[in-house]
Design a protein around this motif. Structure first.
Motif, PDB file in Angstrom:
ATOM      1  N   TYR A 196       0.860  -1.183   0.000  1.00 16.61           N
ATOM      2  CA  TYR A 196       0.000   0.000   0.000  1.00 16.61           C
ATOM      3  C   TYR A 196       0.897   1.235   0.000  1.00 16.61           C
ATOM      4  CZ  TYR A 196      -3.530  -3.404   1.406  1.00 16.61           C
ATOM      5  OH  TYR A 196      -4.363  -4.498   1.462  1.00 16.61           O
ATOM      6  N   LEU A 197       1.156   1.789  -1.169  1.00 17.46           N
ATOM      7  CA  LEU A 197       2.148   2.857  -1.287  1.00 17.46           C
ATOM      8  C   LEU A 197       1.682   4.156  -0.637  1.00 17.46           C
ATOM      9  CD1 LEU A 197       3.398   2.144  -4.894  1.00 17.46           C
ATOM     10  CD2 LEU A 197       4.485   1.534  -2.749  1.00 17.46           C
ATOM     11  N   GLU A 198       0.373   4.395  -0.670  1.00 12.64           N
ATOM     12  CA  GLU A 198      -0.129   5.623  -0.023  1.00 12.64           C
ATOM     13  C   GLU A 198       0.092   5.533   1.486  1.00 12.64           C
ATOM     14  OE1 GLU A 198      -3.532   2.832   0.136  1.00 12.64           O
ATOM     15  OE2 GLU A 198      -1.918   3.251  -1.263  1.00 12.64           O
ATOM     16  N   GLU A 199       0.019   4.294   1.996  1.00 17.93           N
ATOM     17  CA  GLU A 199       0.261   4.040   3.416  1.00 17.93           C
ATOM     18  C   GLU A 199       1.731   4.373   3.747  1.00 17.93           C
ATOM     19  OE1 GLU A 199      -2.073   0.520   5.192  1.00 17.93           O
ATOM     20  OE2 GLU A 199      -0.050  -0.207   4.908  1.00 17.93           O
ATOM     21  N   ALA A 200       2.616   3.885   2.908  1.00 21.51           N
ATOM     22  CA  ALA A 200       4.051   4.129   3.103  1.00 21.51           C
ATOM     23  C   ALA A 200       4.352   5.622   3.008  1.00 21.51           C
ATOM     24  CB  ALA A 200       4.856   3.365   2.066  1.00 21.51           C
TER      25      ALA A 200
END
Lengths: 243, 257
Positions: A196-200
């Motif tokens: 989950y790149l938005e999470e990162a």
């Protein structure tokens, strides 16, 4: 808690599996103490192999790893690491409470302290109703909570989370991140892998992108976006490792 | 961070293994005790009256130490092999491998469940067999030493097979095709002195023959071969298998990718 220095230092790490597959290629990585660090990359890039090397779960074929200045093979280093692996690996014979208490024992906690910490973790991760239930009877979300509770039980200084929110509903995901953020604010170093790149992008202060066993880019998310002239970490990912 | 408790890791791992044995007690302890007692009742008390004793020892008494040894050997082996195989298969062994434990602590901690199970079975079989058959315990210290060597040997063998096994069948294969047949021809039910040549000589190549004789010496005070040789061979094999299991934990071979 000491917030300066290096939490994790990896030099020229190599891992070649018995079938000849080269999973890590002379990999160097330094994670400063107290950082929320993201390790991003596609499946098969070497993220889990790297984590396994840090957690003494694979035999590395070359290189050095130290944790807060201690060789990774030392007992001091291992005591400082807590890991929640991607796939639940829970002891089928133990209840939630027992799994936590025995884990505390493996990490050197006395019986009373392990019980205290187990009750704290059961409370924090809302596992009270399932405290006397064995792992195979837990739901997916409850298993994920137990994995995290177990990883944090012995109060490690470096917490490694391998895809901790994979397959978890949005409510639990938010709850888990709230707790992990709090841990980080208290000074714990977090090493996170996630798809989950938005999470990162939201959580991580520092990010490394890994592909084919090598680190291909590494910086703060804002700096990476600036360097690649894009407006999201997802775009950086597509520019670097997804090529 | 809390100061580590020096022995807690080992004690916790051993405690977990013993808890597993206790939790599954009908399979792990009751069943082997019942089958050993049935052997004593059927072969000793029922058919034993039709078989003349072995030397001056009544047949029902003669078979008691061998049956206790057989039950203990199988328990120590199958406990450790199944526990470690399951831990590898479900990957909860990672919780142990990542913990601050030395290889010998992991090896010992994971093995103690088998020792506990085997010793409980051995004590239970003797506790039932002695009043049933009037078997004596002539050399209690020798019996304790023999039991210790037996559980170390078969516990370590179980650990090794549990580490190498790729399917559950592998661990049962060794038990059914190697341990059980060698135990049956290792003098549990007869003295090898009654065997014609060359079977008597061939029996000396069976390592389980020496183990059975070590236990028999402890219970009956007699042995088919010199007591020193029995204990020596048992100890040497136990040492070799323990060294093998320790090598696997120290190097991580088969335990870690």
């Amino acid at each position: 808690m000491e917030l300066h220095g290096t939490a994790l230092s990896i030099r020229r790490l190599e891992k070649r599996y018995d079938d000849g597959t080269r999973a890590l290629e002379s990999l160097d990585l330094e994670v400063p103490a107290g950082t929320f660090f993201g390790l991003l990359g596609p499946n098969g890039a070497g993220k889990t192999t790297l984590i396994s090397a840090v957690c003494n779960l694979i035999r590395v074929t070359g290189g050095e790893i130290s944790v807060f200045g201690h060789d990774v093979a030392s007992l001091q280093a291992r005591r400082m690491i807590g890991v929640a692996e991607q796939d639940p690996n829970l002891d089928r014979f133990l209840t939630v409470r027992e799994a936590l208490v025995y884990h505390g024992g493996y990490f050197g906690l006395g019986r009373r302290r392990a019980l205290e910490r187990a009750e704290e973790m059961i409370d924090v991760f809302d596992l009270g109703a399932k405290a006397d239930v064995r792992a195979p009877k837990l739901s997916g979300g409850q298993r994920r909570r137990l994995l995290l509770a177990r990883a944090l039980l012995h109060e490690p200084r470096l917490v490694i989370l391998d895809e901790p929110t994979a397959g978890v509903d949005i409510e639990l995901r938010r709850e888990l991140w709230r707790y992990i953020r709090r841990l980080h604010e208290e000074g714990t170093t977090i090493l996170l892998t996630t798809h989950y790149l938005e999470e990162a992008e939201t959580l991580c202060e520092d990010v490394a992108l890994i592909a084919r066993g090598e680190i291909v880019a590494r910086s703060a998310p804002e700096e990476l976006k600036r360097r690649f002239g894009v407006d999201s970490l997802e775009a950086v990912y597509m520019e670097t490792v997804a090529r | 961070m809390n100061a580590p408790h020096p022995w807690m890791s080992l004690l916790s791992l051993a405690g977990r293994e013993c808890l597993r044995v206790t939790r599954l007690w009908t399979q792990t302890m009751l069943a082997p005790v019942v089958s050993s007692v049935l052997f004593i009742v059927v072969f000793g008390l029922s058919l034993g009256g039709r078989i003349s004793g072995i030397g001056e020892i009544p047949y029902d008494v003669f078979i008691v130490p061998g049956l206790a040894a057989m039950a203990m050997a199988q328990a120590a082996y199958s406990n450790n092999s199944s526990s470690i195989f399951q831990a590898r298969s479900d990957r909860y062994i990672h919780d142990v491998l990542s913990a601050p434990m030395r290889p010998w602590q992991m090896n010992l901690g994971l093995s103690l469940g088998g020792a506990y199970r085997a010793l409980v079975i051995g004590i239970a079989v003797l506790a039932i067999a002695i009043p049933l058959t009037d078997a004596p315990v002539e050399r209690p210290f020798a019996l304790a030493l023999a039991a210790l060597l037996l559980v170390v040997l078969f516990g370590a063998l179980g650990t090794v097979i549990g580490i190498y096994a790729e399917t559950f069948d592998h661990h049962t294969f060794v038990n059914n095709i190697v341990i059980l047949p060698l135990t049956f021809v290792g003098g549990v039910f007869y003295s090898i002195e009654v065997l014609p040549s060359p079977w008597e000589e061939i029996s000396h190549a069976n390592p389980i023959f020496y183990i059975v004789n070590s236990v028999r010496y402890g219970v009956l005070g007699t042995s088919d071969v010199s007591v020193g040789l029995s204990f020596g061979v048992t100890a040497a094999i136990a040492l070799a298998v323990v060294a093998w299991s320790q090598y696997l934990f120290a190097t991580g071979r088969r335990l870690k990718a």
